[in-house]
Design an enzyme around this catalytic site. Sequence first.
Site, PDB file in Angstrom:
ATOM      1  N   CYS A 114       0.808  -1.228   0.000  1.00  0.00           N
ATOM      2  CA  CYS A 114       0.000   0.000   0.000  1.00  0.00           C
ATOM      3  C   CYS A 114       0.836   1.271   0.000  1.00  0.00           C
ATOM      4  CB  CYS A 114      -0.945  -0.003   1.200  1.00  0.00           C
ATOM      5  SG  CYS A 114      -2.136  -1.365   1.172  1.00  0.00           S
ATOM      6  N   HIS A 249      -3.329   7.292   2.530  1.00  0.00           N
ATOM      7  CA  HIS A 249      -3.722   5.982   2.017  1.00  0.00           C
ATOM      8  C   HIS A 249      -5.107   5.658   2.577  1.00  0.00           C
ATOM      9  CE1 HIS A 249      -4.011   1.835   1.064  1.00  0.00           C
ATOM     10  NE2 HIS A 249      -3.718   1.398   2.276  1.00  0.00           N
ATOM     11  N   ASN A 279     -10.113   0.044   0.065  1.00  0.00           N
ATOM     12  CA  ASN A 279      -8.652   0.093   0.049  1.00  0.00           C
ATOM     13  C   ASN A 279      -8.165  -0.415  -1.311  1.00  0.00           C
ATOM     14  OD1 ASN A 279      -5.919  -0.278   0.368  1.00  0.00           O
ATOM     15  ND2 ASN A 279      -6.060  -1.289   2.347  1.00  0.00           N
TER      16      ASN A 279
END
Length: 322
Positions: A114, A249, A279
């Site tokens: 990520c 994020h 996500n």
Amino acid sequence: MTRYAKVLGTGGYLPAEIRTNDFISQTVDTSDSWIVERTGIKSRHIAGADESAASMAEIAAKQAIAAAGIDPQEIDLIIVTTGTPDRVYPSTGCLLQQRLGIKNCVAFDVQAACSGSIFALSIADQYIKTGAAKKALIVGSEVNSRIIDWSDRGTCILFGDGAGAVLLGASDSVGILSTHIHSDGEFEDLLYCPNPNAAAVSSPAELPYINMRGNEVFKVAVNTLGRIVDETLNANNMGQSDIDWLVPHQANIRIIAATAKKLKMSMDQVILTVEEQGNTSSASILLALNEGVRDGRIKRGQVVLLEAFGAGFTWGSALIKY
């Protein structure tokens, strides 16, 4: 004369299929209210059977190139960050280069889960500052839905697919102020996806799906992102009030809120996409940046803090004067 990496254009792509919490609750023991309360996620986009990391990257990249108003042949560096590449090799970066028809260019992938887009920005920043590149295309593209066990409530509610892109160019005016990247392999077992073909390191019983110990990841993420905020501000002799926008994020609304609190920022100063996108791993920051730029919230001259945390563990930040 100081050379900076300046944001010239952004782009993004989200697949057409939308999978809601109510849809997921038909197959696993959960509910819309349970998911929203714990994550802030209401829906996520799912790639079609004919879509891949490379095909989605192409769409996002072309948007960024168009926004920058440049000839694609001016691009001399392509970095794609993905945990779901089309092939083990060649890299998705090379596949994207071919799709864009760019010849005189170096292209490669970065794998930092990520945090991948922050790592890619940091690498591109160094290329541009040293004069090794003049135009750099960074794309985060993920088809997380294909490495999800849709019977695992702990992970299937979290992830979505998509691609985000940013085009950087060498400039005499301030652009990327600093980047900060870190990793610590000590926590490798808290969040990982096994490779079933690598028998030497992966148990034959492990399927190629994301494994996550959510509570432990959450605790480390909150503490680590707090430290990266301090590191970034100190490196630039800035205070919290100097930041105009936080582009985090998009993993979990509670982690995002904790970082905003650390900066003493209102959530109105945070670019949020997690509710409708979930996500999207390495794509999430670039998708959020693109949304903030295109809807007019992020304006030229403003200071934007990008930060991420991912499997590895990896974490990092980029401070940009847009």
